[in-house]
Design a protein around this motif. Structure first.
Motif, PDB file in Angstrom:
ATOM      1  N   ILE A   2      -1.581   7.084  -3.703  1.00  0.00           N
ATOM      2  CA  ILE A   2      -0.343   6.334  -3.457  1.00  0.00           C
ATOM      3  C   ILE A   2      -0.661   4.843  -3.448  1.00  0.00           C
ATOM      4  CG2 ILE A   2       1.518   5.894  -1.820  1.00  0.00           C
ATOM      5  CD1 ILE A   2       1.215   8.812  -0.908  1.00  0.00           C
ATOM      6  N   LYS A   3       0.044   4.115  -4.299  1.00  0.00           N
ATOM      7  CA  LYS A   3      -0.211   2.680  -4.435  1.00  0.00           C
ATOM      8  C   LYS A   3       0.932   1.828  -3.871  1.00  0.00           C
ATOM      9  CE  LYS A   3      -3.908   3.352  -7.042  1.00  0.00           C
ATOM     10  NZ  LYS A   3      -5.012   3.852  -6.308  1.00  0.00           N
ATOM     11  N   LYS A   4       2.117   2.368  -3.803  1.00  0.00           N
ATOM     12  CA  LYS A   4       3.293   1.592  -3.384  1.00  0.00           C
ATOM     13  C   LYS A   4       3.642   1.904  -1.929  1.00  0.00           C
ATOM     14  CE  LYS A   4       4.960   0.744  -7.842  1.00  0.00           C
ATOM     15  NZ  LYS A   4       5.148  -0.528  -8.313  1.00  0.00           N
ATOM     16  N   TYR A   5       4.043   0.849  -1.226  1.00  0.00           N
ATOM     17  CA  TYR A   5       4.373   0.958   0.198  1.00  0.00           C
ATOM     18  C   TYR A   5       5.509   1.951   0.422  1.00  0.00           C
ATOM     19  CZ  TYR A   5       5.770  -0.326   4.913  1.00  0.00           C
ATOM     20  OH  TYR A   5       6.091  -0.277   6.245  1.00  0.00           O
ATOM     21  N   ARG A   6       6.556   1.878  -0.405  1.00  0.00           N
ATOM     22  CA  ARG A   6       7.708   2.774  -0.231  1.00  0.00           C
ATOM     23  C   ARG A   6       7.297   4.234  -0.407  1.00  0.00           C
ATOM     24  NH1 ARG A   6      12.347   2.825  -4.331  1.00  0.00           N
ATOM     25  NH2 ARG A   6      12.464   5.044  -4.183  1.00  0.00           N
ATOM     26  N   LYS A   7       6.464   4.505  -1.379  1.00  0.00           N
ATOM     27  CA  LYS A   7       5.978   5.881  -1.603  1.00  0.00           C
ATOM     28  C   LYS A   7       5.135   6.340  -0.405  1.00  0.00           C
ATOM     29  CE  LYS A   7       7.508   7.099  -5.637  1.00  0.00           C
ATOM     30  NZ  LYS A   7       8.439   8.202  -5.761  1.00  0.00           N
ATOM     31  N   PHE A   8       4.337   5.400   0.122  1.00  0.00           N
ATOM     32  CA  PHE A   8       3.536   5.747   1.289  1.00  0.00           C
ATOM     33  C   PHE A   8       4.438   6.089   2.476  1.00  0.00           C
ATOM     34  CE2 PHE A   8       1.571   4.580   5.339  1.00  0.00           C
ATOM     35  CZ  PHE A   8       0.516   5.482   5.341  1.00  0.00           C
ATOM     36  N   GLN A   9       5.503   5.340   2.680  1.00  0.00           N
ATOM     37  CA  GLN A   9       6.427   5.618   3.782  1.00  0.00           C
ATOM     38  C   GLN A   9       7.067   6.998   3.614  1.00  0.00           C
ATOM     39  OE1 GLN A   9       6.613   4.105   6.548  1.00  0.00           O
ATOM     40  NE2 GLN A   9       5.459   2.302   5.997  1.00  0.00           N
TER      41      GLN A   9
END
Length: 107
Positions: free
Chosen positions: A27-34
């Motif tokens: 996971i590279k993107k903050y939104r995807k991580f959330q």
């Protein structure tokens, strides 16, 4: 270190959580991580119910029993020392038995 504790650790025993943990690395993107974090915590929370807590409660109770036995043995040995039945110079049968009982608890 494999023990019964590994069988009830959802991070090790639940296939879905293991897959989620392995996928977080990509996971590279903050939104995807959330999004991932929300899913992961929801899945993990399912193990923290009463059913999930029962192994921890059993282990805690078992540990408490061991501690109570140790305290009883240590109190007995302390009494034997105070009564001069056990020392670095001499010991009698009662002192030896007290030490053996306490040693058995520690094993």
């Amino acid at each position: 270190m494999s023990s019964d504790g590994d069988n009830v650790n959802p991070l090790k025993s639940d296939p879905e959580l293991r897959i989620m943990l392995n996928s977080v690395k990509g996971i590279k993107k903050y939104r995807k991580f959330q999004e991932w974090k929300g899913s992961f915590l929801a899945r993990l929370e399912s193990f923290l119910s009463e059913k999930g807590m029962s192994p921890a409660t059993r282990t805690c109770n078992s540990y408490e029993d061991v501690l109570q036995k140790y305290i009883k043995g240590a109190t007995k040995v302390s009494g034997l020392i105070a009564d001069n039945q056990l020392s670095h110079v001499q010991k009698n049968v009662k002192g030896t038995l007290g030490l053996n009982e306490m040693g058995n608890v520690l094993q």
